[in-house]
Design an enzyme around this catalytic site. Sequence first.
Site, PDB file in Angstrom:
ATOM      1  N   LYS A 117       0.841  -1.204   0.000  1.00  0.00           N
ATOM      2  CA  LYS A 117       0.000   0.000   0.000  1.00  0.00           C
ATOM      3  C   LYS A 117       0.872   1.249   0.000  1.00  0.00           C
ATOM      4  CE  LYS A 117      -1.803   1.568   3.993  1.00  0.00           C
ATOM      5  NZ  LYS A 117      -1.485   2.953   4.329  1.00  0.00           N
ATOM      6  N   ARG A 176      -0.499  14.531  12.334  1.00  0.00           N
ATOM      7  CA  ARG A 176      -0.002  14.247  10.964  1.00  0.00           C
ATOM      8  C   ARG A 176       0.194  15.537  10.159  1.00  0.00           C
ATOM      9  NH1 ARG A 176      -1.522   8.891   9.844  1.00  0.00           N
ATOM     10  NH2 ARG A 176       0.158   8.839   8.348  1.00  0.00           N
ATOM     11  N   ASP A 197       4.361   0.806  12.221  1.00  0.00           N
ATOM     12  CA  ASP A 197       3.216   0.096  11.646  1.00  0.00           C
ATOM     13  C   ASP A 197       3.139  -1.361  12.106  1.00  0.00           C
ATOM     14  OD1 ASP A 197       3.295   1.766   8.397  1.00  0.00           O
ATOM     15  OD2 ASP A 197       2.663   2.414  10.378  1.00  0.00           O
TER      16      ASP A 197
HETATM   17  C1  EPZ Z   1       3.952   7.063   6.355  1.00  0.00           C
HETATM   18  O1  EPZ Z   1       3.112   8.068   6.889  1.00  0.00           O
HETATM   19  C2  EPZ Z   1       3.078   5.835   6.213  1.00  0.00           C
HETATM   20  N1  EPZ Z   1       1.998   6.110   5.270  1.00  0.00           N
HETATM   21  C3  EPZ Z   1       2.522   5.443   7.580  1.00  0.00           C
HETATM   22  O2  EPZ Z   1       1.783   4.237   7.409  1.00  0.00           O
HETATM   23  C4  EPZ Z   1       3.694   5.173   8.522  1.00  0.00           C
HETATM   24  O3  EPZ Z   1       3.188   4.862   9.804  1.00  0.00           O
HETATM   25  C5  EPZ Z   1       4.592   6.412   8.596  1.00  0.00           C
HETATM   26  O4  EPZ Z   1       5.026   6.782   7.262  1.00  0.00           O
HETATM   27  C6  EPZ Z   1       5.832   6.182   9.451  1.00  0.00           C
HETATM   28  O5  EPZ Z   1       6.534   5.103   8.961  1.00  0.00           O
HETATM   29  C7  EPZ Z   1       2.267   6.095   3.946  1.00  0.00           C
HETATM   30  O6  EPZ Z   1       3.389   5.853   3.526  1.00  0.00           O
HETATM   31  C8  EPZ Z   1       1.112   6.371   3.029  1.00  0.00           C
HETATM   32  P1  EPZ Z   1       5.761  10.546   8.462  1.00  0.00           P
HETATM   33  P2  EPZ Z   1       3.633   9.604   6.909  1.00  0.00           P
HETATM   34  O7  EPZ Z   1       5.591  11.777   7.655  1.00  0.00           O
HETATM   35  O8  EPZ Z   1       4.521   9.849   5.769  1.00  0.00           O
HETATM   36  C9  EPZ Z   1       5.781  13.897  11.760  1.00  0.00           C
HETATM   37  C10 EPZ Z   1      -0.010   2.766   7.712  1.00  0.00           C
HETATM   38  O9  EPZ Z   1      -0.478   2.216   8.718  1.00  0.00           O
HETATM   39  N2  EPZ Z   1       5.723  14.843  10.638  1.00  0.00           N
HETATM   40  O10 EPZ Z   1       6.954   9.700   8.263  1.00  0.00           O
HETATM   41  O11 EPZ Z   1       2.437  10.474   7.076  1.00  0.00           O
HETATM   42  C11 EPZ Z   1       4.513  13.077  11.895  1.00  0.00           C
HETATM   43  O12 EPZ Z   1       3.550  13.759  12.665  1.00  0.00           O
HETATM   44  C12 EPZ Z   1       0.382   4.230   7.741  1.00  0.00           C
HETATM   45  O13 EPZ Z   1       0.202   2.183   6.605  1.00  0.00           O
HETATM   46  C13 EPZ Z   1       5.763  16.218  10.881  1.00  0.00           C
HETATM   47  O14 EPZ Z   1       5.811  16.646  12.027  1.00  0.00           O
HETATM   48  O15 EPZ Z   1       4.476   9.613   8.238  1.00  0.00           O
HETATM   49  C14 EPZ Z   1       4.999  11.818  12.586  1.00  0.00           C
HETATM   50  O16 EPZ Z   1       5.050  12.061  13.982  1.00  0.00           O
HETATM   51  C15 EPZ Z   1       0.065   4.861   9.085  1.00  0.00           C
HETATM   52  N3  EPZ Z   1       5.718  17.076   9.825  1.00  0.00           N
HETATM   53  C16 EPZ Z   1       6.420  11.654  12.059  1.00  0.00           C
HETATM   54  O17 EPZ Z   1       6.795  12.927  11.510  1.00  0.00           O
HETATM   55  C17 EPZ Z   1       5.666  16.649   8.526  1.00  0.00           C
HETATM   56  O18 EPZ Z   1       5.654  17.493   7.600  1.00  0.00           O
HETATM   57  C18 EPZ Z   1       6.555  10.620  10.960  1.00  0.00           C
HETATM   58  O19 EPZ Z   1       5.570  10.927   9.999  1.00  0.00           O
HETATM   59  C19 EPZ Z   1       5.626  15.255   8.289  1.00  0.00           C
HETATM   60  C20 EPZ Z   1       5.671  14.380   9.357  1.00  0.00           C
END
Ligand code: EPZ
Length: 427
Positions: free
Chosen positions: A22, A130, A313
């Site tokens: 996904k 997020r 995850d």
């Molecule tokens: C990706 O989400 C995945 N989704 C998530 O999978 C996964 O849990 C996550 O990465 C971490 O591995 C997809 O790839 C579609 P991040 P993403 O940006 O990119 C903070 C699942 O179950 N952050 O790496 O949204 C954020 O709040 C899903 O399949 C900021 O602060 O995650 C989080 O605490 C759930 N500012 C951390 O970074 C930003 O601009 C990591 O988030 C971006 C992120």
Amino acid sequence: MDYIEIEGGARLEGDITVSGAKNAALPLLATALLATGESTFTNLPDLVDVRTMGKLLAHIGCDVGGTEAGLAVPAGARRISIKPPVSEPKGAPYELVKTMRASVLVLGPLLARYGYARVSLPGGCAIGARPIDQHLKGLKLMGAEVVLEHGYVECKAKRLRGAMILLDMPTVTGCENLMMAAALADGVTVLENAAREPEIAELAMVLNKMGARIQGAGTAVIRIEGVEKLHPIEHAILPDRIEAGTFLVAGALTRGDLFVRGARAEHLDAVLAKLRRAGATLDVEPEGIRVRADKRPLPLDITTQPHPGFPTDMQAQFMVLTCLTEGQSVIKEAIFENRFMHVSELSRMGASIKTDGRVAIVKGVGSLSGAEVMATDLRASASLVIAGMVAEGTTTVRRVYHLDRGYEHIENKLQNVGATIRRKHGG
Ligand code: EPZ
């Protein structure tokens, strides 16, 4: 609303196949916006989130075709073809973005290809706020004019220019958005403190197949030299490492003997290490990984981290495993601020878990008892299915639409390896 009913006590035995990932499919479908013609992706998982991305791309103005959603096809055969609009793409509306945060992945490609993008802000979800501040910081550094108003982000740039971007944290979709934007920028972009997830390397490989010049994906420093245009491609999506990990945990916890076809050890180092520490036997083979276990799992200490650390995850699935050890386990969720919603449901099944902020202390119990439980988010729902398979009695998991976002026909796959599990409609 559909719900899933599970009788506990089965051992999972046999061969279960992992579907396309996904979290690779979603950015890859968005890359199609960058190409000068029709791109095709195969081994597409039949998931709600993937269908949503297809609907979003069609709304934007792409010609979207391929295997009919829900139609049964041999493993790997499901495909989608996407031909981007020549000009004047539409934006990503709230009614679509609110159902799937990853819609934000069209922002970078739309801006890079058409010089303009208007995307609804994704807002938070069950597991956390997020934010996308790092996505926007990077686009601004590349010269984009970014305006936030009425719940939308609007970006403009005649042509993005290469920039040095130091990310505050290794955001996965943040890196994906910026890689796609930088691929058509004028000059070189360097992403520092980049995410190292396998899906990032997969995206870079596909972009390079399209004519991009990206180096370093999979490390913390990614260098993208912008090019004038990218051509369409055909690509098979890599297997889903989180689905694979979920099945490995289920095979171990049911004390089964399960071959997880498509599981790739090189994408699961931290998960395999924890499973071995819990006492499971793992045999890595060319086509997948075999998992066996014949006694209660041993306690674990887990802290979720960016890849290659232990994946957030997989946290909920491992929490179920730690519920049944003979000791105490400590689980720290260091990535998201609210990813313990499965705790209250597991407690209703007899688990002994205390949480304090982002730390959960799990005291092993002899058994779980089947109950009516509620899914709250994608991976929490997977953990409740695993719990139902090992609990005594019947477990009913409601709101399984969460599960359908990320697991393709999970009840059919689990039935085929011995689980007593069925989906029911209504109720
Ligand atoms: C990706 O989400 C995945 N989704 C998530 O999978 C996964 O849990 C996550 O990465 C971490 O591995 C997809 O790839 C579609 P991040 P993403 O940006 O990119 C903070 C699942 O179950 N952050 O790496 O949204 C954020 O709040 C899903 O399949 C900021 O602060 O995650 C989080 O605490 C759930 N500012 C951390 O970074 C930003 O601009 C990591 O988030 C971006 C992120």
